[in-house]
Design a protein around this motif. Structure first.
Motif, PDB file in Angstrom:
ATOM      1  N   MET A   1      63.919  19.815  73.472  1.00  0.00           N
ATOM      2  CA  MET A   1      64.465  21.138  73.269  1.00  0.00           C
ATOM      3  C   MET A   1      63.680  22.109  74.145  1.00  0.00           C
ATOM      4  O   MET A   1      62.468  22.084  74.182  1.00  0.00           O
ATOM      5  N   SER A   2      64.400  22.964  74.827  1.00  0.00           N
ATOM      6  CA  SER A   2      63.731  23.911  75.715  1.00  0.00           C
ATOM      7  C   SER A   2      62.962  24.957  74.906  1.00  0.00           C
ATOM      8  O   SER A   2      63.259  25.212  73.738  1.00  0.00           O
ATOM      9  N   LYS A   3      61.980  25.533  75.548  1.00  0.00           N
ATOM     10  CA  LYS A   3      61.134  26.533  74.898  1.00  0.00           C
ATOM     11  C   LYS A   3      61.957  27.740  74.437  1.00  0.00           C
ATOM     12  O   LYS A   3      61.789  28.236  73.332  1.00  0.00           O
ATOM     13  N   TYR A   4      62.871  28.201  75.290  1.00  0.00           N
ATOM     14  CA  TYR A   4      63.670  29.383  74.962  1.00  0.00           C
ATOM     15  C   TYR A   4      64.655  29.095  73.836  1.00  0.00           C
ATOM     16  O   TYR A   4      64.889  29.946  72.983  1.00  0.00           O
ATOM     17  N   ARG A   5      65.188  27.900  73.824  1.00  0.00           N
ATOM     18  CA  ARG A   5      66.103  27.525  72.742  1.00  0.00           C
ATOM     19  C   ARG A   5      65.345  27.471  71.418  1.00  0.00           C
ATOM     20  O   ARG A   5      65.849  27.931  70.398  1.00  0.00           O
ATOM     21  N   SER A   6      64.150  26.921  71.439  1.00  0.00           N
ATOM     22  CA  SER A   6      63.326  26.855  70.242  1.00  0.00           C
ATOM     23  C   SER A   6      62.999  28.259  69.721  1.00  0.00           C
ATOM     24  O   SER A   6      63.083  28.514  68.517  1.00  0.00           O
ATOM     25  N   ILE A   7      62.652  29.166  70.621  1.00  0.00           N
ATOM     26  CA  ILE A   7      62.350  30.543  70.221  1.00  0.00           C
ATOM     27  C   ILE A   7      63.592  31.216  69.637  1.00  0.00           C
ATOM     28  O   ILE A   7      63.511  31.918  68.622  1.00  0.00           O
ATOM     29  N   LEU A   8      64.740  30.991  70.245  1.00  0.00           N
ATOM     30  CA  LEU A   8      65.988  31.571  69.751  1.00  0.00           C
ATOM     31  C   LEU A   8      66.331  31.041  68.362  1.00  0.00           C
ATOM     32  O   LEU A   8      66.726  31.815  67.476  1.00  0.00           O
ATOM     33  N   ILE A   9      66.151  29.753  68.153  1.00  0.00           N
ATOM     34  CA  ILE A   9      66.418  29.160  66.835  1.00  0.00           C
ATOM     35  C   ILE A   9      65.470  29.740  65.795  1.00  0.00           C
ATOM     36  O   ILE A   9      65.888  30.089  64.686  1.00  0.00           O
ATOM     37  N   GLN A  10      64.189  29.850  66.144  1.00  0.00           N
ATOM     38  CA  GLN A  10      63.230  30.427  65.203  1.00  0.00           C
ATOM     39  C   GLN A  10      63.566  31.878  64.882  1.00  0.00           C
ATOM     40  O   GLN A  10      63.496  32.294  63.718  1.00  0.00           O
ATOM     41  N   PHE A  11      63.937  32.645  65.877  1.00  0.00           N
ATOM     42  CA  PHE A  11      64.331  34.038  65.658  1.00  0.00           C
ATOM     43  C   PHE A  11      65.533  34.107  64.716  1.00  0.00           C
ATOM     44  O   PHE A  11      65.557  34.924  63.793  1.00  0.00           O
ATOM     45  N   PHE A  12      66.489  33.240  64.913  1.00  0.00           N
ATOM     46  CA  PHE A  12      67.688  33.203  64.077  1.00  0.00           C
ATOM     47  C   PHE A  12      67.320  32.850  62.630  1.00  0.00           C
ATOM     48  O   PHE A  12      67.781  33.497  61.687  1.00  0.00           O
ATOM     49  N   ILE A  13      66.477  31.845  62.451  1.00  0.00           N
ATOM     50  CA  ILE A  13      66.076  31.421  61.102  1.00  0.00           C
ATOM     51  C   ILE A  13      65.302  32.529  60.393  1.00  0.00           C
ATOM     52  O   ILE A  13      65.562  32.834  59.224  1.00  0.00           O
ATOM     53  N   TRP A  14      64.356  33.165  61.090  1.00  0.00           N
ATOM     54  CA  TRP A  14      63.586  34.244  60.455  1.00  0.00           C
ATOM     55  C   TRP A  14      64.468  35.454  60.165  1.00  0.00           C
ATOM     56  O   TRP A  14      64.246  36.152  59.170  1.00  0.00           O
ATOM     57  N   SER A  15      65.457  35.723  61.000  1.00  0.00           N
ATOM     58  CA  SER A  15      66.384  36.830  60.731  1.00  0.00           C
ATOM     59  C   SER A  15      67.165  36.567  59.449  1.00  0.00           C
ATOM     60  O   SER A  15      67.354  37.479  58.637  1.00  0.00           O
ATOM     61  N   ILE A  16      67.595  35.342  59.272  1.00  0.00           N
ATOM     62  CA  ILE A  16      68.294  34.989  58.028  1.00  0.00           C
ATOM     63  C   ILE A  16      67.349  35.129  56.845  1.00  0.00           C
ATOM     64  O   ILE A  16      67.709  35.691  55.810  1.00  0.00           O
TER      65      ILE A  16
END
Length: 143
Positions: A1-16
Motif C-alpha cells: 500500500m502506498s504511503k499516500y493511500r495509507s495516510i488517506l485511509i487513516q484520515f478517513f477512519i479518524w474523521s469517522i
C-alpha cells in the motif's frame, strides 16, 4: 500500500471516529447545538485519543511491550491518559467561565475518557500485534 493511500485511509477512519455522534446519537442536532463545552470536551478527547493511538502504536508498544518491559509500558500508558485528562480539564477551566458550563468533574467525563482510551488501546495493540505476527511469519518463511 502506498504511503499516500495509507495516510488517506487513516484520515478517513479518524474523521469517522471524530464524527460518530452525528451518526449514532438519536438526536445529533441536540449534540451539535449543545453548549460549547460539550463540543470542546468531545473533540479534545477525540484528538487526544488519536494521539494516544499513535503514541501507543509507534512508541510504547515497540519500545516497552515487545521488549517485555510491561511495567514501564503500563506506566507510560497510564501517564499519557492521566496527562490527557489533566490537559482536558485545563482547557475547559481556562476557556470557559463557570457560569455556562457543566461541571467537568462529573463522572460522564471520566466514563467517556475511560471508554475511548480503552477502545483505542485495544485497537492499537491489536493492530500492532497482528503486524508483528505477520512479520515473524515472514521471517520464518525466509529462513
Amino acid at each position: 500500500m502506498s504511503k499516500y493511500r495509507s495516510i488517506l485511509i487513516q484520515f478517513f477512519i479518524w474523521s469517522i471516529y471524530l464524527s460518530l455522534p452525528v451518526f449514532i446519537l438519536p438526536e445529533p442536532a441536540k449534540f451539535l447545538q449543545s453548549n460549547d463545552i460539550q463540543m470542546v470536551i468531545y473533540f479534545v478527547i477525540g484528538i487526544l485519543s488519536v494521539g494516544f493511538f499513535y503514541f501507543n502504536y509507534f512508541f510504547a508498544i515497540p519500545k516497552f511491550f515487545f521488549n517485555r518491559q510491561y511495567w514501564r509500558y503500563a506506566i507510560y500508558v497510564v501517564a499519557f491518559v492521566a496527562l490527557s485528562l489533566l490537559l482536558t480539564r485545563l482547557i475547559v477551566e481556562l476557556g470557559f467561565s463557570t457560569t455556562n458550563i457543566t461541571d467537568p468533574s462529573k463522572p460522564e467525563l471520566y466514563i467517556n475518557y475511560s471508554t475511548r482510551f480503552f477502545l483505542i488501546f485495544i485497537i492499537s495493540i491489536g493492530i500492532r500485534l497482528n503486524l508483528r505476527l505477520k512479520q515473524v511469519e515472514s521471517d520464518k518463511v525466509k529462513a
